[in-house]
Structure formats: C-alpha cells, structure tokens
Design a protein around this motif. Structure first.
Motif, PDB file in Angstrom:
ATOM      1  N   PRO A 210       0.957  -0.738  -0.176  1.00  0.00           N
ATOM      2  CA  PRO A 210       0.011  -0.189   0.199  1.00  0.00           C
ATOM      3  C   PRO A 210       0.786   1.381  -0.003  1.00  0.00           C
ATOM      4  N   TRP A 211      -0.201   2.580  -0.229  1.00  0.00           N
ATOM      5  CA  TRP A 211       0.628   3.301   0.043  1.00  0.00           C
ATOM      6  C   TRP A 211       1.610   4.017  -0.887  1.00  0.00           C
ATOM      7  N   LYS A 212       2.142   3.391  -2.282  1.00  0.00           N
ATOM      8  CA  LYS A 212       3.285   3.495  -2.754  1.00  0.00           C
ATOM      9  C   LYS A 212       4.715   3.032  -2.218  1.00  0.00           C
ATOM     10  N   LEU A 213       4.430   1.994  -1.392  1.00  0.00           N
ATOM     11  CA  LEU A 213       5.493   2.111  -0.486  1.00  0.00           C
ATOM     12  C   LEU A 213       7.038   1.245  -1.523  1.00  0.00           C
ATOM     13  N   ASN A 214       6.385   0.753  -2.651  1.00  0.00           N
ATOM     14  CA  ASN A 214       7.439   0.224  -3.723  1.00  0.00           C
ATOM     15  C   ASN A 214       8.702   1.752  -4.211  1.00  0.00           C
ATOM     16  N   LEU A 215       8.034   2.669  -4.170  1.00  0.00           N
ATOM     17  CA  LEU A 215       8.797   3.427  -4.516  1.00  0.00           C
ATOM     18  C   LEU A 215       9.980   3.606  -3.369  1.00  0.00           C
ATOM     19  N   ILE A 216       9.444   3.601  -2.153  1.00  0.00           N
ATOM     20  CA  ILE A 216      10.670   3.622  -1.278  1.00  0.00           C
ATOM     21  C   ILE A 216      11.491   2.688  -1.425  1.00  0.00           C
ATOM     22  N   ILE A 217      11.287   1.381  -0.971  1.00  0.00           N
ATOM     23  CA  ILE A 217      12.012   0.215  -0.650  1.00  0.00           C
ATOM     24  C   ILE A 217      12.689   0.043  -3.051  1.00  0.00           C
ATOM     25  N   ALA A 218      12.330   0.613  -3.858  1.00  0.00           N
ATOM     26  CA  ALA A 218      13.265   0.406  -5.122  1.00  0.00           C
ATOM     27  C   ALA A 218      14.217   1.698  -5.011  1.00  0.00           C
ATOM     28  N   SER A 219      13.541   2.529  -4.350  1.00  0.00           N
ATOM     29  CA  SER A 219      15.040   3.391  -4.689  1.00  0.00           C
ATOM     30  C   SER A 219      15.422   3.313  -4.143  1.00  0.00           C
ATOM     31  N   VAL A 220      15.818   2.976  -2.770  1.00  0.00           N
ATOM     32  CA  VAL A 220      16.765   2.600  -2.054  1.00  0.00           C
ATOM     33  C   VAL A 220      17.730   1.191  -2.631  1.00  0.00           C
ATOM     34  N   ALA A 221      16.358  -0.045  -3.561  1.00  0.00           N
ATOM     35  CA  ALA A 221      17.150  -0.826  -3.312  1.00  0.00           C
ATOM     36  C   ALA A 221      18.595  -1.016  -4.815  1.00  0.00           C
ATOM     37  N   GLY A 222      17.862  -0.004  -5.406  1.00  0.00           N
ATOM     38  CA  GLY A 222      18.447   0.576  -6.206  1.00  0.00           C
ATOM     39  C   GLY A 222      20.028   1.605  -5.844  1.00  0.00           C
ATOM     40  N   MET A 223      19.991   1.716  -5.174  1.00  0.00           N
ATOM     41  CA  MET A 223      20.679   2.788  -4.536  1.00  0.00           C
ATOM     42  C   MET A 223      22.064   1.808  -4.298  1.00  0.00           C
ATOM     43  N   LEU A 224      21.428   0.732  -4.056  1.00  0.00           N
ATOM     44  CA  LEU A 224      22.379  -0.013  -2.736  1.00  0.00           C
ATOM     45  C   LEU A 224      23.413  -1.236  -3.763  1.00  0.00           C
ATOM     46  N   ALA A 225      22.430  -0.778  -5.030  1.00  0.00           N
ATOM     47  CA  ALA A 225      23.002  -1.611  -5.967  1.00  0.00           C
ATOM     48  C   ALA A 225      23.915  -1.134  -7.370  1.00  0.00           C
ATOM     49  N   GLY A 226      23.451  -0.129  -6.951  1.00  0.00           N
ATOM     50  CA  GLY A 226      24.209   0.960  -8.150  1.00  0.00           C
ATOM     51  C   GLY A 226      25.965   1.094  -6.810  1.00  0.00           C
ATOM     52  N   TYR A 227      25.493   1.210  -5.928  1.00  0.00           N
ATOM     53  CA  TYR A 227      26.719   1.228  -5.009  1.00  0.00           C
ATOM     54  C   TYR A 227      27.582   0.460  -5.494  1.00  0.00           C
ATOM     55  N   LEU A 228      27.084  -1.265  -5.084  1.00  0.00           N
ATOM     56  CA  LEU A 228      28.073  -1.973  -4.740  1.00  0.00           C
ATOM     57  C   LEU A 228      28.451  -2.760  -6.066  1.00  0.00           C
ATOM     58  N   ALA A 229      28.091  -2.130  -7.579  1.00  0.00           N
ATOM     59  CA  ALA A 229      28.254  -2.024  -8.713  1.00  0.00           C
ATOM     60  C   ALA A 229      29.279  -1.814  -8.482  1.00  0.00           C
ATOM     61  N   GLU A 230      29.216  -0.450  -8.020  1.00  0.00           N
ATOM     62  CA  GLU A 230      30.767   0.603  -8.609  1.00  0.00           C
ATOM     63  C   GLU A 230      32.151   0.184  -8.235  1.00  0.00           C
ATOM     64  N   GLN A 231      31.462  -0.844  -6.259  1.00  0.00           N
ATOM     65  CA  GLN A 231      32.345  -1.529  -5.853  1.00  0.00           C
ATOM     66  C   GLN A 231      33.216  -2.200  -6.382  1.00  0.00           C
ATOM     67  N   PHE A 232      32.718  -3.120  -6.855  1.00  0.00           N
ATOM     68  CA  PHE A 232      33.496  -4.473  -7.520  1.00  0.00           C
ATOM     69  C   PHE A 232      33.507  -4.615  -9.211  1.00  0.00           C
ATOM     70  N   LYS A 233      33.445  -3.078  -9.963  1.00  0.00           N
ATOM     71  CA  LYS A 233      34.191  -2.060 -10.216  1.00  0.00           C
ATOM     72  C   LYS A 233      35.195  -1.370 -10.319  1.00  0.00           C
ATOM     73  N   THR A 234      35.661  -0.973  -9.571  1.00  0.00           N
ATOM     74  CA  THR A 234      36.253  -1.028  -8.808  1.00  0.00           C
ATOM     75  C   THR A 234      38.056  -1.086  -8.551  1.00  0.00           C
ATOM     76  N   LYS A 235      37.227  -2.815  -8.013  1.00  0.00           N
ATOM     77  CA  LYS A 235      37.759  -3.581  -7.318  1.00  0.00           C
ATOM     78  C   LYS A 235      38.193  -4.550  -8.520  1.00  0.00           C
ATOM     79  N   ALA A 236      37.967  -4.608  -9.588  1.00  0.00           N
ATOM     80  CA  ALA A 236      38.253  -5.417 -10.669  1.00  0.00           C
ATOM     81  C   ALA A 236      39.178  -5.096 -11.410  1.00  0.00           C
ATOM     82  N   VAL A 237      39.052  -3.222 -11.494  1.00  0.00           N
ATOM     83  CA  VAL A 237      39.787  -2.389 -12.244  1.00  0.00           C
ATOM     84  C   VAL A 237      41.277  -2.795 -11.798  1.00  0.00           C
ATOM     85  N   ARG A 238      41.161  -2.938  -9.927  1.00  0.00           N
ATOM     86  CA  ARG A 238      42.351  -3.168  -9.530  1.00  0.00           C
ATOM     87  C   ARG A 238      43.003  -3.728  -9.370  1.00  0.00           C
ATOM     88  N   SER A 239      42.834  -5.009  -9.138  1.00  0.00           N
ATOM     89  CA  SER A 239      43.416  -6.326  -9.278  1.00  0.00           C
ATOM     90  C   SER A 239      44.003  -6.994 -10.446  1.00  0.00           C
TER      91      SER A 239
END
Lengths: 239, 102
Positions: A210-239
């Motif tokens: 209800p109450w468009k809670l999916n917007l908040i949950i999806a936003s936070v999930a997308g933000m974290l996923a982007g951050y983790l992908a960036e960390q992963f990419k940086t590590k892959a480049v370094r090693s």
C-alpha cells in the motif's frame, strides 16, 4: 570603482544563468502545467496547489505527493516519500557548497532554496569550467530564479486550465517520459544500469504494497545496487 | 492534514538543500555516502517510471498497455537524439496513435 566593476559582473553572471537555463524550460514548463492540472484533479484547492509549488519546489516529488495523498496515506508517510525522492539534493548541496563559503547566511538560504536539478546542472557546469570569481553565485540566482518563476507560472496556468485539458490526451504520461530523458544518458555506464534494473525490478515485485511503499523500497535497493556495482567494478579494475 | 504534509515535506526538502551550503560547508561528505547518493536520482526516477507505466491500481499490467510500446519508442528516441522535446513528442504521439487505432 572596484565595487562598480563587481556590480556589473554580478549582473553578467545573473544573465548568463538565465541564458544557460532557458533551453531546459522546454521540459520544465509542460511538467508544471501537468502538475497544476493533476492537483485540481486530485481535489486540492488552488491555494494548496500553489503552496506546494512554493514551499516544496521539487517537481517529481510534488507529483508523487499528489498520488500518495490520493491513496489516503498519512502526512508523515507522504513527507517521508517526498524526502527520499529529494535525497539527491544533499549531493548537490555538498558539491556546490565550496563556491558559497564566503556568502552571508541570507544568500545561503536563498541559494539553497533555488537548488533544483536543472539549476544545479547548468550552474555547476559553469563553476567547473570557469575560473572562480566572488560574484559567481549570481549565476545560480539567474538559473534557479528562472526555473522558480516558470514553475510557479506554469503551476498557476495548469490549475486554471486543469478542467480544459481533456484526460484522453494522457498528458500525465509526459512525466515518466521526462524522467526517462534524464536517466537514458546514464545507461551506458554499468553501475547506473545495475541501479536502473534493480530499481525497476524491485518496484514491480513490491507493487502490491500500500501507499506506494514500492517507490521507497525500489529507490533504496537501486541506490545500494548501483553503489555495490561501482565497488565491484573498482575492485575488478584494481586487481 | 494536507497542510502538515506540505510543510513537513517543504522543510525536509529545504534542509537537504541547505545541509552542506549552510551549516556543514566546512565538512566533506564521506566518499561511500557520496557514491551512494550519486545513484539516488537514477533509482528514484526508474521506480517512478515503472510504477507509472506498468502498474495500474497496484496490479502489474502488461497486456493491452499502450504506454509500454510508447515508452520503448521514446526510449530509443532519447538514446538517438538526446532531446527532451523530441522524446516527449514521440512518446505522446505513439500513445495517442495506439489509443485511437487499437
């Protein structure tokens, strides 16, 4: 004499801000019109609609506010969702703060109020490409000021015309279309693509809440996923 | 009640804009937070697009949804032209066309 010269340069910066911001009005003006019309449709009074545009002054978040309000969500949940949508402004604030350190509190309050996506975009481009000058804050006054005036006038026009715009035109569809023009340029960068795919998937999976809670949950999930992908990419480049 | 929501939303939004310009101007945002925040707008806007286009009254609606092809065509236009006006026009015209003829 030095003072006269600086006054002139403040004005130059102001007009430059207006000029840099002008092309973006193509997207902002229909958006304001739609917001005004949607507000009337949602049953708000003209005063409430104008108050939203003046007090909140954030396009996407105002539209979500209306949609949530229509579902009968409580005020704290509405404000919470608006805040998540506007969270990105802290990043703008942090990025631009160094240019405003010397200003008075009054200027800082005014410029913070005017700090929106489109004004930040053009003014930051100016600051990054030009040598610093003590009056460059007038540029944000110009870009943000133009956006403010356009947004208020188009909100007013939208709420006046509201009933005259037939729903069959589907003008509300212009809003997701506008947002798409903002995210599309990023999709060639892997972490952004991960953020988009995650947010989209989670928004669908949680759409029954209800109450468009999916917007908040999806936003936070997308933000974290982007951050983790960036960390992963940086590590892959370094090693 | 709506006034409470308008004022709280406005105050919180302003505080986020003022945070670093005002009181924290001498501080740096910690790099991990900064990096996370850079994905906020993309994630938020995607969630809004998906909710607006795919979900009708909390139900995912894929069949007979003319907004989906309209959004895809507009997306291709956005990639090709990078122009707000062209993208919005193509999306709206496609939606009108599909609503009229199908």
């Amino acid at each position: 004499m030095a003072e006269a010269k600086f006054t002139l340069r403040g004005r130059d910066e102001f007009f430059l801000g207006l000029r840099d911001e002008a092309p973006l009005m193509v997207g902002v003006m229909p958006f304001g019109l739609i917001f005004g019309a949607l507000g009337t449709e949602a049953g708000l009074t003209p005063v409430q609609i104008m108050a939203m545009s003046i007090i909140i002054f954030g396009g996407a978040s105002q539209v979500i506010f209306l949609q949530l309000y229509a579902t009968g969500a409580n005020p704290l949940l509405v404000s919470g969702t608006v805040s998540v949508i506007n969270l990105r402004h802290t990043l703008y604030s942090a990025s631009i703060a160094m240019y405003f350190r010397h200003l008075s509190l009054r200027w800082k309050l005014l410029l913070s109020y005017l700090l929106t996506d489109e004004a930040f975009a053009v003014t930051m481009r100016r600051y990054e490409t030009q040598p610093a000058n003590p009056l460059m804050h007038y540029h944000l006054l110009g870009s943000g000021g133009l956006l403010w005036v356009s947004w208020q006038l188009m909100t007013l026009l939208g709420l006046l015309l509201g009933a005259a715009i037939p729903p069959s035109l589907g003008l509300g569809f212009a809003i997701p279309l506008t947002f798409m023009t903002i995210i599309i340029p990023h999709i060639t960068q892997a972490p952004y693509l991960v953020a988009i795919l995650t947010s989209g998937t989670v928004a669908i999976l949680t759409s029954h809440l209800p109450w468009k809670l999916n917007l908040i949950i999806a936003s936070v999930a997308g933000m974290l996923a982007g951050y983790l992908a960036e960390q992963f990419k940086t590590k892959a480049v370094r090693s | 009640m709506i006034w409470v929501a308008i004022f709280i939303s406005g105050i919180l939004t302003f505080m986020m804009r003022f945070a670093f310009i005002g009181s924290l101007a001498h501080r740096q945002i910690p790099p991990p937070i900064r990096s996370m925040l850079s994905y906020v707008s993309t994630a938020v806007l995607t969630a809004i697009i998906v909710s607006d286009v795919l979900i009708v009254d909390t139900v995912v609606s894929i069949n007979d949804n003319p907004k989906i092809p309209a959004l895809i065509l507009a997306g291709i236009a956005a990639l090709l032209f990078r122009n707000v006006m062209i993208t919005i026009s193509i999306g709206l015209v496609t939606l009108w066309g599909l609503n009229t003829y199908f």
